[in-house]
Design a protein around this motif. Structure first.
Motif, mmCIF file in Angstrom:
data_model
loop_
_atom_site.group_PDB
_atom_site.id
_atom_site.type_symbol
_atom_site.label_atom_id
_atom_site.label_comp_id
_atom_site.label_asym_id
_atom_site.label_seq_id
_atom_site.Cartn_x
_atom_site.Cartn_y
_atom_site.Cartn_z
ATOM 1 N N ARG A 127 0.836 -1.305 0.051
ATOM 2 C CA ARG A 127 -0.019 -0.103 -0.065
ATOM 3 C C ARG A 127 0.753 1.183 0.110
ATOM 4 N N THR A 163 1.347 1.485 -4.037
ATOM 5 C CA THR A 163 0.346 1.510 -5.053
ATOM 6 C C THR A 163 -1.079 1.477 -4.257
ATOM 7 N N GLN A 164 -2.130 2.244 -4.834
ATOM 8 C CA GLN A 164 -3.123 1.907 -4.470
ATOM 9 C C GLN A 164 -4.381 1.208 -5.352
#
Ligand SMILES: [Zn+2]
Length: 356
Positions: free
Chosen positions: A91, A94-95
């Motif tokens: 997390r 990246t989301q």
């Protein structure tokens, strides 16, 4: 004692020389908790490398793969501390949605932290037989206590005919205890999506990153590998390990060796994230194969000399080149392998070390 004791802490070895300058491998990890560190090993590819000398929260390696549209996580680790570390680190990078958390096989040190993924709404994918294996062993153990579970193994120590047999039987108790305890403390989360070998190879498109899932038999009958052909990177689970004897608690040595022979044919530039040990190239595959070769060669000598299988198991001598290898236990690293080879060669049933 002639062999390495599994209680000792084994520091993680450095990268093999050919990989020191590999541009895919970042020099610094993006996160480091001691018990594991996570580093970039390709475009959107990360390896979680456990260091058991600093704690068993992760115990196995893993990683994650990040495409434009989605990500995949590899392994559930031995505890929720391990899987939380990996999820939090993903997390921080990246989301994008996590399409799945993948288990390479059913073993406790790759699955006991799965509940973190379940709690985060991430589907857990594994070989279709993984839930049945976990239930048969781990759900059952959770209804038992350690002393009852170990009673027949303690009896085996008392029945030992020689000092070496006794020491080896004790090492098996240590190995079994090291599985039973974390299982008894865990909240099991079984994979909720089975991948069927009959439909493999399976391709997963994460957006600019394609992952291929393939099944092999060897360390267990549920082993999967996750391969990124465009970048020559493979997450192998325990089909490939570094710095330790093959852990053959549920394995099939002859088919395992055949699997490793196939691994040896992958591109020269292949980077492997093994189930345990440091990131490796083909030199790591060759080293593990030579360890299996040594087990088979020594067993064959005993077999041809007419030694009974119990004697062949005790006669095995750890060669200097593997003196620093970790050994899960004598029985499940060496004994069971030799017993299975004997059974194949003789075509007759041989007592094979099993636990359940
Ligand atoms: Zn395993």
């Amino acid at each position: 004692m002639m062999y390495a004791a599994s209680t000792l802490a084994w520091p993680l070895p450095a990268l093999a020389r050919p990989l020191l300058d590999d541009p895919r491998i970042a020099k610094q990890p993006i996160a480091d908790k001691g018990f594991a560190s996570i580093r970039k090993i390709g475009d959107g590819l990360y390896a979680t490398i456990a260091d058991r000398s600093k704690g068993l929260q992760a115990r196995c390696n893993g990683g994650f793969l990040v495409g434009r549209d989605a990500a995949l996580m590899v392994e559930g680790f031995q505890t929720i501390t391990g899987s939380s570390f990996q999820l939090e680190t993903l997390r921080s990078v990246t989301q994008v949605p996590v399409r799945a958390a993948l288990n390479t096989h059913w073993h406790f040190d790759h699955t006991l932290g799965n509940s973190v993924y379940g709690g985060a709404g991430i589907p857990i994918w594994a070989h279709i037989d993984v839930p049945a294996r976990m239930t048969a062993y781990y759900t059952k153990w959770q209804s038992q206590d350690l002393a009852t579970y170990l009673a027949p193994w303690e009896q085996r120590v008392r029945d030992a005919k020689t000092d070496s047999q006794r020491e080896h039987a004790k090492s098996d108790i240590e190995g079994l205890t090291g599985m039973f305890k974390p299982v008894s403390e865990a909240v099991l989360a079984l994979p909720n999506h089975g991948l069927d070998p009959a439909t493999m190879p399976i391709q997963i498109d994460l957006g600019g990153l394609t992952v291929v899932v393939e099944a092999f038999i060897g360390h267990t009958d549920t082993d999967l590998i996750f391969r990124v052909p465009d970048q020559n990177v493979i997450y192998t689970g325990d089909l490939l390990t570094g710095g330790q004897y093959p852990v053959n608690i549920n394995g099939y040595p002859t088919r395992w060796r055949a699997t490793l022979a196939q691994f040896a044919k992958f591109d020269q530039n292949t980077l492997f994230v093994p189930g345990h040990g440091q990131v490796m190239g083909l030199e790591g595959v060759a080293e593990m194969r030579s360890c299996f070769d040594d087990l088979a060669e020594q067993a064959e000598k005993s077999y041809k000399a007419g030694a009974p299988v119990e004697e062949a198991v005790e006669r095995y001598v750890i060669p200097d080149c593997f003196k620093n290898y970790r050994l899960f236990s004598w029985g499940f690293g060496i004994g069971r392998t030799i017993e299975q080879l004997y059974a194949e060669w003789s075509g007759k049933p041989v007592q094979i070390l099993n636990y359940s």
